[in-house]
Design a protein around this motif. Structure first.
Motif, PDB file in Angstrom:
ATOM      1  N   LEU A 180      50.981  45.041  31.414  1.00  0.00           N
ATOM      2  CA  LEU A 180      49.983  44.482  32.173  1.00  0.00           C
ATOM      3  C   LEU A 180      49.728  43.117  31.749  1.00  0.00           C
ATOM      4  N   THR A 181      49.692  42.200  32.510  1.00  0.00           N
ATOM      5  CA  THR A 181      49.561  40.848  32.367  1.00  0.00           C
ATOM      6  C   THR A 181      48.187  40.614  31.815  1.00  0.00           C
ATOM      7  N   PRO A 182      48.023  39.560  30.920  1.00  0.00           N
ATOM      8  CA  PRO A 182      46.542  39.275  30.555  1.00  0.00           C
ATOM      9  C   PRO A 182      45.698  38.728  31.755  1.00  0.00           C
ATOM     10  N   GLU A 183      46.198  38.264  32.776  1.00  0.00           N
ATOM     11  CA  GLU A 183      45.519  37.933  34.178  1.00  0.00           C
ATOM     12  C   GLU A 183      45.060  39.326  34.901  1.00  0.00           C
ATOM     13  N   GLN A 184      45.845  40.252  34.866  1.00  0.00           N
ATOM     14  CA  GLN A 184      45.358  41.541  35.424  1.00  0.00           C
ATOM     15  C   GLN A 184      44.370  42.169  34.489  1.00  0.00           C
ATOM     16  N   ILE A 185      44.567  42.089  33.293  1.00  0.00           N
ATOM     17  CA  ILE A 185      43.463  42.851  32.233  1.00  0.00           C
ATOM     18  C   ILE A 185      42.046  42.015  32.571  1.00  0.00           C
ATOM     19  N   SER A 186      42.280  40.623  32.595  1.00  0.00           N
ATOM     20  CA  SER A 186      40.813  40.015  32.586  1.00  0.00           C
ATOM     21  C   SER A 186      40.167  39.933  33.896  1.00  0.00           C
ATOM     22  N   PHE A 187      41.011  40.255  35.012  1.00  0.00           N
ATOM     23  CA  PHE A 187      40.497  40.107  36.189  1.00  0.00           C
ATOM     24  C   PHE A 187      39.239  41.066  36.531  1.00  0.00           C
ATOM     25  N   THR A 188      38.223  40.528  37.462  1.00  0.00           N
ATOM     26  CA  THR A 188      37.216  41.518  37.535  1.00  0.00           C
ATOM     27  C   THR A 188      37.451  42.165  38.735  1.00  0.00           C
ATOM     28  N   TYR A 189      37.800  43.778  38.951  1.00  0.00           N
ATOM     29  CA  TYR A 189      38.058  44.113  40.377  1.00  0.00           C
ATOM     30  C   TYR A 189      36.801  44.526  40.820  1.00  0.00           C
ATOM     31  N   ALA A 190      36.889  44.296  42.306  1.00  0.00           N
ATOM     32  CA  ALA A 190      35.676  44.803  42.909  1.00  0.00           C
ATOM     33  C   ALA A 190      35.443  46.409  43.179  1.00  0.00           C
ATOM     34  N   SER A 191      36.650  46.997  42.978  1.00  0.00           N
ATOM     35  CA  SER A 191      36.447  48.517  43.333  1.00  0.00           C
ATOM     36  C   SER A 191      37.244  49.143  42.197  1.00  0.00           C
ATOM     37  N   GLU A 192      37.062  50.470  41.847  1.00  0.00           N
ATOM     38  CA  GLU A 192      37.765  51.448  40.807  1.00  0.00           C
ATOM     39  C   GLU A 192      39.025  51.734  41.183  1.00  0.00           C
ATOM     40  N   ALA A 193      39.080  51.751  42.379  1.00  0.00           N
ATOM     41  CA  ALA A 193      40.273  52.111  43.275  1.00  0.00           C
ATOM     42  C   ALA A 193      41.451  51.087  43.109  1.00  0.00           C
ATOM     43  N   ASP A 194      41.097  49.715  42.987  1.00  0.00           N
ATOM     44  CA  ASP A 194      41.916  48.566  43.062  1.00  0.00           C
ATOM     45  C   ASP A 194      42.196  48.371  41.465  1.00  0.00           C
ATOM     46  N   LEU A 195      41.238  48.881  40.610  1.00  0.00           N
ATOM     47  CA  LEU A 195      41.678  48.796  39.019  1.00  0.00           C
ATOM     48  C   LEU A 195      42.802  49.755  38.838  1.00  0.00           C
ATOM     49  N   LEU A 196      42.711  50.948  39.451  1.00  0.00           N
ATOM     50  CA  LEU A 196      43.855  52.199  39.411  1.00  0.00           C
ATOM     51  C   LEU A 196      44.953  51.790  39.858  1.00  0.00           C
ATOM     52  N   ASN A 197      44.908  51.220  41.155  1.00  0.00           N
ATOM     53  CA  ASN A 197      46.028  50.617  41.909  1.00  0.00           C
ATOM     54  C   ASN A 197      46.637  49.640  40.946  1.00  0.00           C
ATOM     55  N   THR A 198      46.074  48.714  40.499  1.00  0.00           N
ATOM     56  CA  THR A 198      46.744  47.726  39.451  1.00  0.00           C
ATOM     57  C   THR A 198      47.552  48.233  38.446  1.00  0.00           C
ATOM     58  N   VAL A 199      46.847  49.277  37.577  1.00  0.00           N
ATOM     59  CA  VAL A 199      47.418  50.004  36.562  1.00  0.00           C
ATOM     60  C   VAL A 199      48.613  50.780  36.981  1.00  0.00           C
TER      61      VAL A 199
END
Length: 281
Positions: A180-199
């Motif tokens: 995971l990039t530092p940008e992805q980790i530090s980004f604030t995700y609006a929904s838990e679904a998109d957090l899981l999608n990114t992971v």
């Protein structure tokens, strides 16, 4: 913290409850174990806790696992333990020393539970023979649990039928972002679904749509059987991490570790050999 009843040990006619709060540390019912010795399990536990050896063992366990353990109060108990006037109960031990290795609860599923390390020590005091029965069935439960995990938990039969033909050719591809990039980790995700999608997929639902304007459906519609399975496990794990108060960044890294581990395991398996899979001609 929410208790999750996992299973029951069946030891020589006695049912012994187990629960966990994090799917790692398991707590076994001392109350159930004590019933092997007496119909008054509270008295059995209190008698065990009067011993100096028991207090020293409990104190050492806490010192190894609990940074908030109150050592001064423990030393006072240790000095008194073993005398005729010394009495001890789970609630007194927990409240005074801030212990975490034992839990005393009231209610329908109440009683005294202790970390498996402590529970097996208590079982030895109750009866070495009975402890062997407990260990034998506990190992059976762990074997079954590991079997479920190695198969990716519960693979949905209907999903496998619908997706087998579409996805068998893609299982050898790189199906998850290894880093995971530092940008992805530090980004604030609006929904838990998109957090899981990114992971799992390396991008949010919107990022996928922008990259695939001609595709029908969404990012999860294009997922493989493996990805759908790991996604279901991630959703459950994420709910636990939220209850534990983990931040988004902390959860993201822990979920990524889970995804990498499970995808690596699943990609090494022969899909056609998994239960519930029927090859479509």
């Amino acid at each position: 913290m929410t208790r999750i009843i996992k299973d029951t040990i069946h030891a020589n006619g006695i049912d012994i409850g187990i629960y966990t709060t994090d799917f790692e540390n398991e707590f076994i019912s001392l109350t159930d174990i004590a019933r092997y010795k007496s119909d008054e399990p509270k008295d059995v536990i209190k008698n065990w806790m009067r011993s100096k050896d028991t207090i020293e063992f409990l104190g050492l366990w806490e010192q190894l696992h609990n940074s908030s353990f109150k050592g001064v109060e423990f030393d006072a108990f240790k000095n008194q333990a073993g005398s005729n006037a010394f009495t001890m109960s789970p609630s007194k031990w927990i409240d005074t020393t801030n212990a975490i290795g034992m839990v005393s609860k009231s209610g329908r599923y109440g009683g005294t539970f202790a970390h498996s390390d402590i529970a097996f020590e208590f079982a030895s005091w109750v009866s070495p023979e009975f402890k062997l029965y407990i260990i034998k069935d506990y190992k059976r439960l762990k074997t079954e649990e590991n079997g479920r995990l190695s198969l990716g938990w519960n693979l949905n039969r209907e999903i496998s039928k619908l997706n087998y033909r579409v996805h068998t050719d893609s299982i050898k591809e790189n199906l998850f972002p290894k880093v995971l990039t530092p940008e992805q980790i530090s980004f604030t995700y609006a929904s838990e679904a998109d957090l899981l999608n990114t992971v799992l997929f390396g991008m949010t639902a919107k990022e996928w749509r922008d990259s695939n304007p001609n595709e029908k459906g969404n990012i999860r519609d294009m997922a493989t059987i493996y990805q759908l399975l790991v996604l279901a496990n991630m959703e459950s794990y994420n709910a636990i991490l939220i209850k534990q108060g983990k931040t988004q960044a902390e959860r993201m890294q822990l979920l990524h570790e889970l995804a990498v581990q499970q995808m690596t395991t699943l990609s090494s398996l022969e899909l056609s050999n998994l239960p519930g899979i029927e090859k479509i001609n």
